[in-house]
Write a protein that holds these residues in place. Structure first.
Motif, PDB file in Angstrom:
ATOM      1  N   THR A  29       0.828  -1.209   0.000  1.00 54.37           N
ATOM      2  CA  THR A  29       0.000   0.000   0.000  1.00 54.37           C
ATOM      3  C   THR A  29       0.862   1.259   0.000  1.00 54.37           C
ATOM      4  N   ALA A  30       1.999   1.210   0.670  1.00 54.88           N
ATOM      5  CA  ALA A  30       2.893   2.378   0.648  1.00 54.88           C
ATOM      6  C   ALA A  30       3.427   2.617  -0.764  1.00 54.88           C
ATOM      7  N   THR A  31       3.769   1.549  -1.450  1.00 57.94           N
ATOM      8  CA  THR A  31       4.260   1.679  -2.826  1.00 57.94           C
ATOM      9  C   THR A  31       3.163   2.214  -3.743  1.00 57.94           C
ATOM     10  N   ALA A  32       1.958   1.678  -3.603  1.00 52.76           N
ATOM     11  CA  ALA A  32       0.850   2.156  -4.433  1.00 52.76           C
ATOM     12  C   ALA A  32       0.540   3.627  -4.154  1.00 52.76           C
ATOM     13  N   THR A  33       0.613   4.026  -2.893  1.00 57.67           N
ATOM     14  CA  THR A  33       0.371   5.430  -2.538  1.00 57.67           C
ATOM     15  C   THR A  33       1.456   6.323  -3.122  1.00 57.67           C
ATOM     16  N   LEU A  34       2.694   5.864  -3.077  1.00 57.53           N
ATOM     17  CA  LEU A  34       3.790   6.635  -3.672  1.00 57.53           C
ATOM     18  C   LEU A  34       3.586   6.780  -5.181  1.00 57.53           C
ATOM     19  N   VAL A  35       3.182   5.704  -5.834  1.00 59.19           N
ATOM     20  CA  VAL A  35       2.902   5.774  -7.276  1.00 59.19           C
ATOM     21  C   VAL A  35       1.778   6.764  -7.545  1.00 59.19           C
ATOM     22  N   LEU A  36       0.740   6.729  -6.715  1.00 58.66           N
ATOM     23  CA  LEU A  36      -0.379   7.658  -6.864  1.00 58.66           C
ATOM     24  C   LEU A  36       0.109   9.105  -6.790  1.00 58.66           C
ATOM     25  N   PHE A  37       0.922   9.415  -5.796  1.00 57.23           N
ATOM     26  CA  PHE A  37       1.419  10.784  -5.652  1.00 57.23           C
ATOM     27  C   PHE A  37       2.330  11.186  -6.804  1.00 57.23           C
ATOM     28  N   VAL A  38       3.162  10.276  -7.262  1.00 56.97           N
ATOM     29  CA  VAL A  38       4.061  10.590  -8.385  1.00 56.97           C
ATOM     30  C   VAL A  38       3.250  10.842  -9.653  1.00 56.97           C
ATOM     31  N   VAL A  39       2.250  10.010  -9.902  1.00 55.82           N
ATOM     32  CA  VAL A  39       1.410  10.196 -11.101  1.00 55.82           C
ATOM     33  C   VAL A  39       0.636  11.501 -11.017  1.00 55.82           C
ATOM     34  N   ALA A  40       0.069  11.796  -9.855  1.00 55.52           N
ATOM     35  CA  ALA A  40      -0.671  13.056  -9.702  1.00 55.52           C
ATOM     36  C   ALA A  40       0.258  14.250  -9.905  1.00 55.52           C
ATOM     37  N   GLN A  41       1.462  14.183  -9.336  1.00 53.80           N
ATOM     38  CA  GLN A  41       2.425  15.276  -9.504  1.00 53.80           C
ATOM     39  C   GLN A  41       2.860  15.392 -10.966  1.00 53.80           C
ATOM     40  N   GLY A  42       3.142  14.257 -11.596  1.00 52.69           N
ATOM     41  CA  GLY A  42       3.554  14.282 -13.004  1.00 52.69           C
ATOM     42  C   GLY A  42       2.453  14.811 -13.904  1.00 52.69           C
ATOM     43  N   SER A  43       1.217  14.415 -13.627  1.00 57.09           N
ATOM     44  CA  SER A  43       0.089  14.907 -14.430  1.00 57.09           C
ATOM     45  C   SER A  43      -0.108  16.402 -14.235  1.00 57.09           C
ATOM     46  N   THR A  44       0.024  16.862 -13.009  1.00 61.03           N
ATOM     47  CA  THR A  44      -0.099  18.297 -12.730  1.00 61.03           C
ATOM     48  C   THR A  44       1.013  19.071 -13.431  1.00 61.03           C
ATOM     49  N   TYR A  45       2.230  18.540 -13.383  1.00 58.43           N
ATOM     50  CA  TYR A  45       3.353  19.178 -14.077  1.00 58.43           C
ATOM     51  C   TYR A  45       3.101  19.224 -15.580  1.00 58.43           C
ATOM     52  N   HIS A  46       2.567  18.123 -16.120  1.00 60.21           N
ATOM     53  CA  HIS A  46       2.274  18.079 -17.556  1.00 60.21           C
ATOM     54  C   HIS A  46       1.274  19.169 -17.941  1.00 60.21           C
ATOM     55  N   VAL A  47       0.234  19.335 -17.133  1.00 62.82           N
ATOM     56  CA  VAL A  47      -0.768  20.366 -17.418  1.00 62.82           C
ATOM     57  C   VAL A  47      -0.144  21.756 -17.307  1.00 62.82           C
ATOM     58  N   GLU A  57      -4.570  10.831 -19.980  1.00 67.79           N
ATOM     59  CA  GLU A  57      -5.464   9.711 -19.674  1.00 67.79           C
ATOM     60  C   GLU A  57      -4.871   8.774 -18.635  1.00 67.79           C
ATOM     61  N   VAL A  58      -3.582   8.483 -18.737  1.00 68.59           N
ATOM     62  CA  VAL A  58      -2.961   7.589 -17.758  1.00 68.59           C
ATOM     63  C   VAL A  58      -2.995   8.220 -16.365  1.00 68.59           C
ATOM     64  N   GLY A  59      -2.876   9.523 -16.305  1.00 68.81           N
ATOM     65  CA  GLY A  59      -2.962  10.220 -15.014  1.00 68.81           C
ATOM     66  C   GLY A  59      -4.332  10.056 -14.387  1.00 68.81           C
ATOM     67  N   TRP A  60      -5.370  10.235 -15.199  1.00 70.43           N
ATOM     68  CA  TRP A  60      -6.734  10.045 -14.688  1.00 70.43           C
ATOM     69  C   TRP A  60      -6.962   8.609 -14.248  1.00 70.43           C
ATOM     70  N   ALA A  61      -6.544   7.671 -15.086  1.00 68.22           N
ATOM     71  CA  ALA A  61      -6.783   6.258 -14.792  1.00 68.22           C
ATOM     72  C   ALA A  61      -6.115   5.849 -13.475  1.00 68.22           C
ATOM     73  N   LEU A  62      -4.867   6.221 -13.289  1.00 66.91           N
ATOM     74  CA  LEU A  62      -4.159   5.839 -12.067  1.00 66.91           C
ATOM     75  C   LEU A  62      -4.627   6.635 -10.860  1.00 66.91           C
ATOM     76  N   THR A  63      -4.916   7.908 -11.051  1.00 65.74           N
ATOM     77  CA  THR A  63      -5.372   8.732  -9.931  1.00 65.74           C
ATOM     78  C   THR A  63      -6.719   8.247  -9.401  1.00 65.74           C
ATOM     79  N   LEU A  64      -7.567   7.765 -10.271  1.00 67.77           N
ATOM     80  CA  LEU A  64      -8.863   7.243  -9.837  1.00 67.77           C
ATOM     81  C   LEU A  64      -8.798   5.754  -9.484  1.00 67.77           C
ATOM     82  N   GLY A  65      -7.938   5.014 -10.149  1.00 67.82           N
ATOM     83  CA  GLY A  65      -7.888   3.565  -9.958  1.00 67.82           C
ATOM     84  C   GLY A  65      -7.154   3.110  -8.711  1.00 67.82           C
TER      85      GLY A  65
END
Length: 94
Positions: A29-47, A57-65
């Protein structure tokens, strides 16, 4: 631990087994949470650095999934762990 007395009555090897299951769950769960934060940060940076105003799309999928997967995994552990302790203790209850 849902039933501390039953856990304390287990052999030390079985207690280590249960502790290993919980530790594996926590690392996962710690690894999945870290991935979630990295994806959210990367998606925000991309925007912020592109001409788009939506997450990739991958940002949305992982952030919600990922939160859904974490919720299901937590429920599965809460259901499975007490049964595993009972089985190791020799009880055949529900």
């Amino acid at each position: 631990m849902p039933d501390q007395q039953r856990y304390d009555a287990l052999r030390p090897a079985d207690q280590r087994l249960i502790a290993g299951h919980v530790q594996t769950f926590l690392y996962g769960t710690a690894t999945a949470t870290l991935v979630l934060f990295v994806v959210a940060q990367g998606s925000t940076y991309h925007v912020a650095t592109s001409a788009t105003n939506t997450f990739p799309e991958v940002g949305w999928a992982l952030t919600l999934g990922i939160p859904v997967v974490l919720t299901i995994a937590t429920g599965a552990l809460a259901w499975w762990l007490p049964r595993r302790v009972r089985r190791l203790a020799g009880d055949r209850g529900p």
